[in-house]
Write an enzyme that holds these catalytic residues in place. Sequence first.
Site, PDB file in Angstrom:
ATOM      1  N   LYS A 218      15.744  -3.228   2.392  1.00 20.01           N
ATOM      2  CA  LYS A 218      14.506  -2.796   1.383  1.00 20.01           C
ATOM      3  C   LYS A 218      14.661  -1.492   0.982  1.00 20.01           C
ATOM      4  O   LYS A 218      14.659  -1.045  -0.124  1.00 20.01           O
ATOM      5  CB  LYS A 218      13.358  -2.747   2.103  1.00 20.01           C
ATOM      6  CG  LYS A 218      11.769  -2.453   1.187  1.00 20.01           C
ATOM      7  CD  LYS A 218      10.693  -2.354   1.896  1.00 20.01           C
ATOM      8  CE  LYS A 218      10.052  -3.980   2.424  1.00 20.01           C
ATOM      9  NZ  LYS A 218       8.767  -3.533   2.678  1.00 20.01           N
TER      10      LYS A 218
ATOM     11  N   ALA B  16     -16.601 -18.538  -9.430  1.00 16.42           N
ATOM     12  CA  ALA B  16     -16.337 -19.871  -8.759  1.00 16.42           C
ATOM     13  C   ALA B  16     -15.083 -20.074  -8.901  1.00 16.42           C
ATOM     14  O   ALA B  16     -14.447 -20.098  -9.932  1.00 16.42           O
ATOM     15  CB  ALA B  16     -17.376 -20.971  -9.230  1.00 16.42           C
ATOM     16  N   GLY B  17     -14.471 -20.720  -7.651  1.00 17.14           N
ATOM     17  CA  GLY B  17     -13.153 -21.060  -7.834  1.00 17.14           C
ATOM     18  C   GLY B  17     -12.712 -21.636  -6.376  1.00 17.14           C
ATOM     19  O   GLY B  17     -13.371 -22.344  -5.544  1.00 17.14           O
TER      20      GLY B  17
ATOM     21  N   CYS C 219      -5.453  -9.310   2.257  1.00 19.63           N
ATOM     22  CA  CYS C 219      -6.549  -8.698   2.849  1.00 19.63           C
ATOM     23  C   CYS C 219      -7.877  -9.415   3.331  1.00 19.63           C
ATOM     24  O   CYS C 219      -8.210  -9.371   4.610  1.00 19.63           O
ATOM     25  CB  CYS C 219      -7.236  -7.557   1.555  1.00 19.63           C
ATOM     26  SG  CYS C 219      -6.110  -6.282   1.463  1.00 19.63           S
TER      27      CYS C 219
ATOM     28  N   VAL D 170       0.860  -1.120   0.058  1.00 16.92           N
ATOM     29  CA  VAL D 170      -0.200   0.022   0.084  1.00 16.92           C
ATOM     30  C   VAL D 170       0.960   1.410   0.002  1.00 16.92           C
ATOM     31  O   VAL D 170       0.563   2.230  -0.586  1.00 16.92           O
ATOM     32  CB  VAL D 170      -0.839   0.043   1.098  1.00 16.92           C
ATOM     33  CG1 VAL D 170      -1.724   1.327   1.122  1.00 16.92           C
ATOM     34  CG2 VAL D 170      -2.098  -1.114   1.157  1.00 16.92           C
TER      35      VAL D 170
END
EC number: 1.1.1.22
Length: 443
Positions: free
Chosen positions: A35, A260-261, A268, A11
Amino acid sequence: MKIAMIGCGYVGLVTGACFASFGFSVASVDTDESKIASLKAGGVPIYEPGLGELLERGTKLGLVSFTTDLAEAVRAADVIFVAVGTPSRRGDGHADLAYVFAAAEEIGRTMAAEPEGGYKVVVVKSTVPVGTGDEVERILARHVPAERYSVASNPEFLREGAAIEDFKRPDRVVVGVNDERAKEVMARVYRPLSLNQAPVFYTDRRTAELTKYAANAFLATKITFINEIADLCEATGANVQDVARGIGLDRRIGPKFLNAGPGYGGSCFPKDTQALIKTAQDFGAPIRIVETVASVNDQRKRAMAKKVVKALGGEIRGATIAVLGLTFKPNTDDMRDAPSLAIVQALKDMGAEVRAYDPEGMENARRMMEGVDFVTDPYDCAKDADAAVIVTEWDVLRALDLNLLKSSLKNPVLIDLRNVYEPGEMAARGYRYVPIGRPSVEA
């Protein structure tokens, strides 16, 4: 206007890069020195289409900078966004707000060290339970007079894989403020979006916080609903894709999130549904629908392995299964709570050997899956396998050379957990084809 973005995760990086593209100066802060060093050198720690180019452009223009020095960034900023992680807390499922509160504490101490400093708006961008902004305000109040700051809530609604488009052309921007001064500042922050006629919705802080959780819980509910309808379709011989179209054409329902899956995953939905459940319980207003959604989704992921077992006649011990697609969705390298994690583990628990391929997620998958043979090509993945399973609908897996795939497999068995292919075509090509919520077919 100068912005400090605390947190260089998904984000924070996307939001900071997009604000810089509007011409704001953005100092991105993270405690991870490696990082920050990588970002300064032009590296991008996550896969998100277009993000690398956006960061490179912002850096060249001097609008994006990276630092581990939070105090320096805060002192220079007019608006401070807190975009740190809020993972599920171990043991109880509550959102872990330690990083949010630690950032607030350091912001407060930094502002206190400059008693003559100006007014700043501290914006909680992280997904947080209702009332978190109140606690951030209390933390700041221990250090800084009330007239020098406001606390706002500005939840993100970015889809991984399409985050930049979502930021620049959003369905809506939700801003929670409890005073007019903060509202005026946030209006300046989002003024560049006015050209795209993006609706900026102002409400109070607690309502904004709850809106984020409610949105994700509702979408998770849609996914889980159509998955259970898919199970019913399989039992009755109906076609879930036609059912989804039939109800999705109703404008009150809409077609999105009705595919569908194998269940939802990602950074999240799993943690946000759990956090909402815990918040609702704490306030004595339990949300039974969301509790059921979370439970059904957890069970569904592992149950997908049973489809593989059934397709192979009830036994997979010693079989080799080719798993195509590992990330929780296409166009991301995010493996957090991906359905593939539970599916692969279940296959291994039942004695199968697992070979896996993903265009972007294998580096992360290696850290999360043991005893899996990772390969860099879908056809190598399928070579001499007893069956192939499509888990994530990457474009490359939507356009497979079906003849080459068939010749690679030991047995022409394809379990399609994303309904990518048409049953009639698969039967004509000589496959045993097992989709979701549609009748299986054989050559």
